[in-house]
Motif scaffolding. Structure first.
Motif, PDB file in Angstrom:
ATOM      1  N   THR A  48       0.830  -1.206   0.000  1.00 60.08           N
ATOM      2  CA  THR A  48       0.000   0.000   0.000  1.00 60.08           C
ATOM      3  C   THR A  48       0.867   1.259   0.000  1.00 60.08           C
ATOM      4  OG1 THR A  48      -0.146  -0.038   2.405  1.00 60.08           O
ATOM      5  CG2 THR A  48      -1.871  -1.194   1.190  1.00 60.08           C
ATOM      6  N   GLN A 391      -1.853   9.881  -7.745  1.00 63.10           N
ATOM      7  CA  GLN A 391      -2.296   8.709  -6.993  1.00 63.10           C
ATOM      8  C   GLN A 391      -1.141   7.771  -6.653  1.00 63.10           C
ATOM      9  OE1 GLN A 391      -6.802   9.082  -8.680  1.00 63.10           O
ATOM     10  NE2 GLN A 391      -5.527   7.497  -9.550  1.00 63.10           N
ATOM     11  N   HIS A 435     -11.576   6.288  -7.562  1.00 66.80           N
ATOM     12  CA  HIS A 435     -10.309   6.252  -6.820  1.00 66.80           C
ATOM     13  C   HIS A 435     -10.388   7.004  -5.491  1.00 66.80           C
ATOM     14  CE1 HIS A 435      -7.348   4.292  -9.374  1.00 66.80           C
ATOM     15  NE2 HIS A 435      -7.666   5.032 -10.423  1.00 66.80           N
ATOM     16  N   GLN A 439      -7.513   3.049  -1.190  1.00 65.32           N
ATOM     17  CA  GLN A 439      -6.122   2.833  -0.795  1.00 65.32           C
ATOM     18  C   GLN A 439      -5.277   2.648  -2.049  1.00 65.32           C
ATOM     19  OE1 GLN A 439      -4.963   2.805   2.449  1.00 65.32           O
ATOM     20  NE2 GLN A 439      -2.893   2.664   1.669  1.00 65.32           N
ATOM     21  N   ALA A 440      -4.361   3.573  -2.309  1.00 67.50           N
ATOM     22  CA  ALA A 440      -3.467   3.423  -3.453  1.00 67.50           C
ATOM     23  C   ALA A 440      -2.522   2.261  -3.208  1.00 67.50           C
ATOM     24  CB  ALA A 440      -2.675   4.702  -3.689  1.00 67.50           C
ATOM     25  N   SER A 484      -5.952   1.307  -7.103  1.00 70.29           N
ATOM     26  CA  SER A 484      -6.355   1.476  -5.711  1.00 70.29           C
ATOM     27  C   SER A 484      -7.367   0.399  -5.351  1.00 70.29           C
ATOM     28  CB  SER A 484      -6.944   2.872  -5.476  1.00 70.29           C
ATOM     29  OG  SER A 484      -8.135   3.051  -6.229  1.00 70.29           O
TER      30      SER A 484
END
Length: 571
Positions: A48, A391, A435, A439-440, A484
């Protein structure tokens, strides 16, 4: 609409460049599946990065050309549909992209603006000489802006005047905006009493406080905001923020003026100067401005519509430098401050509150619409590339604002009188909505790079800069994007910048299998395609053809010159 844009459309459609692009792409625009694989995307949900801040999808409006007057503000008595004088089409379109934050009044206009001029009865407000060589009638001021934000459902971000007003005006603007209505405890032996500025706000039509928490302390102080050195600006920032009134427990978010593009020297010197005094820094964010000129050698030049293949690739390549801008300034902030001085200080985030493609004259709606320009599929691809960079750096970038929302530079909308349309950029904003708040995660893209035909030319640092250049950039990523996760849903956005080549790509997710997928694609046979008042739906997204995972993976052909958003269900 002037005749300039339609005539350019006819020219481009008849050009050999456009004809070649159509012939080469043929019916492959939405092709799906192939035994041949050109690229790979490997996604690792366990690695992450950070939660993607919804505020990276923010916007910016300024008293400039046709942005406020006609774009946003038409007046209550206008025949154009409006809400309290604000163009209804503007409100509805901003709602359609779920705008989180709106920045105002500048831009360079902010540092010549007295916020007192924009409050009180509109028929008594002064006409002033404003930045951008225009008179400012002050019909659109602080209350009108706040009502715009309320109508949209977004938070306000105010840019304060540091160049021409004293610190007292700054903290009194905060007091005017945020002081509660009614009696306020004195925290002394004096009795509770109402705040005078809050009473003035109520008399001007808004009893309840605006609760503005995001404040830009000046704008472009290295240029139009005062021609200051980093050390001079650091002194002003400390003075303006050393004390400000607070109401409630949430601290105000102060954003310092950062660099012009990749001017790392500004950031390094600024942070050394800011921390030269050991007192606690009231600093939440560092503003960064980076524009991609339509010309590699001249700022705000090149044509928005009449560009060739080499110019197409070069603009996207230089737009991709946003990645370097972010990482360079992130490192500079940390390297410039000794660890003992940064202990127990708040973490500073990057605020990219001006970005977009900036072209020369030739496609403006009319002469008085200063800095307006058309927007094509090329700009849609730049938008996707930029958002994917933000992102991938979700741990660094907390806020970003496109410049500007309507009738100026990298706009989502064009408006003139009762005419209105959205640009291709609007559709990319909508496509990337899933997005937000996710969570990217790490996504590795493996694809052959594209040579940049104009890559031997050094790029400007960014903005209207006279300071330095960036090394030539000779290649553009053949496929790029970001990923994500929200629960069992994977959001994947992908840009294929190839003018003629679809990219058949195998997509795999480590530790999970792909159960199903659906998607949206923005792609046209001609990258010069754009919307105008007479043709408002030339460019619009379409659903991706059926997506059928096999063996827990997905193979998909991304069309040439396309932006694609996929929502993948994991098992």
């Amino acid at each position: 609409m002037t005749q300039t844009i339609p005539s350019r459309r006819r020219f481009l459609k008849s050009s050999s460049l456009a004809a070649a692009a159509v012939a080469l792409r043929g019916s492959s625009l939405l092709s799906q599946g192939s035994s041949h694989v050109d690229a790979h995307i490997d996604i690792n949900p366990a690695e992450t990065i950070a939660t993607i801040s919804p505020e990276i999808y923010s916007h910016f409006i300024e008293q400039l050309g046709g942005v406020i007057y006609d774009g946003v503000w038409v007046g209550e008595n206008s025949k154009i549909a409006n809400v309290d004088g604000i163009r209804k089409d503007f409100i509805d379109t901003m709602k359609a992209v779920d705008v989180p934050v709106l920045r105002w009044p500048g831009g360079c206009f902010a540092d010549s603006y007295d916020w007192h001029d924009g409050i009180g009865p509109r028929d008594k407000r002064p006409n002033r000489a404003g930045f951008w060589k225009q008179q400012e009638p002050n019909q659109y001021g602080l209350h009108e802006f706040m009502r715009t934000c309320r109508a949209i459902g977004c938070k306000p971000y105010l840019a304060a005047n540091l160049r021409t007003q004293p610190a007292r005006d700054f903290y009194q603007e905060i007091e005017y905006c945020n002081a509660p209505a009614g009696d306020i405890p004195s925290n002394s032996a004096a009795p509770a009493a109402p705040d005078t500025l809050a009473m003035q706000r109520a008399a001007n039509g808004d009893r309840d406080p605006f609760n503005v928490d995001l404040w830009g302390v000046g704008n472009e102080s290295w240029g139009c905001g005062g021609n200051l050195t980093p050390e001079e600006y650091a002194m002003e920032f400390r003075r303006f923020t050393a004390w400000t009134p607070t109401y409630g427990e949430a601290p105000l978010r102060f954003v310092a003026v950062g660099p012009n593009g990749d001017d790392v020297d500004w950031t390094r010197r600024l942070f050394k100067a800011l921390y030269g005094n050991p007192e606690r820094r009231h600093l939440w964010g560092l503003s960064v401005h980076y524009y991609t000129s339509g010309s590699p050698t001249k700022f705000a030049a090149g044509d928005a519509l009449a560009f060739n293949d080499a110019e197409f690739y070069d603009l996207l390549t230089r737009g991709s430098l946003m990645d370097k801008v972010i990482t360079d300034h992130w490192s500079a902030m940390r390297d410039a401050v000794p660890s003992e001085l940064s202990k127990e200080q708040p973490s500073v985030k990057l605020v990219v509150d001006e970005w977009g493609a900036w072209y020369g004259k030739g496609t403006e709606l009319a002469p008085e619409y200063n800095l307006s320009q058309q927007s094509t599929m090329r700009d849609a691809l730049l938008t996707g590339i930029t958002f994917d960079i933000f992102q991938r750096h979700a741990d660094k970038v907390a806020v970003a604002a496109v410049a500007q929302s309507i009738n100026c530079i990298h706009s989502l909308m064009l408006a003139q009188g009762d005419k209105f349309c959205v640009t291709p950029t609007f559709h990319v904003f909508q496509m990337y909505l899933p997005h937000r708040g996710a969570q990217a995660v790490r996504a590795d893209f493996t694809a052959p790079s594209i040579p940049n035909p104009m890559g031997e030319t050094a790029s400007q640092v960014g903005g209207n800069s006279y300071i330095g250049q960036l090394p030539p950039v000779r290649t553009l990523a053949g496929l790029s994007g970001s990923a994500s996760i929200k629960g069992k849903t994977l959001i994947l956005t992908v840009v294929n910048p190839h003018l003629t080549q679809p990219m058949t790509t195998e997509i795999a997710v480590r530790g999970a299998s792909i159960a199903s997928a659906r998607g949206t694609v923005l792609a046209e046979k001609d990258v010069h395609a754009h919307n105008d008042f007479a043709h408002p739906d030339v460019v619009k997204p379409r659903s991706v053809a059926s997506l059928s995972p096999s063996g827990g993976k997905l193979t998909h052909s991304f069309p040439p010159a396309s932006v694609t958003a996929l929502e993948v269900t994991l098992s």
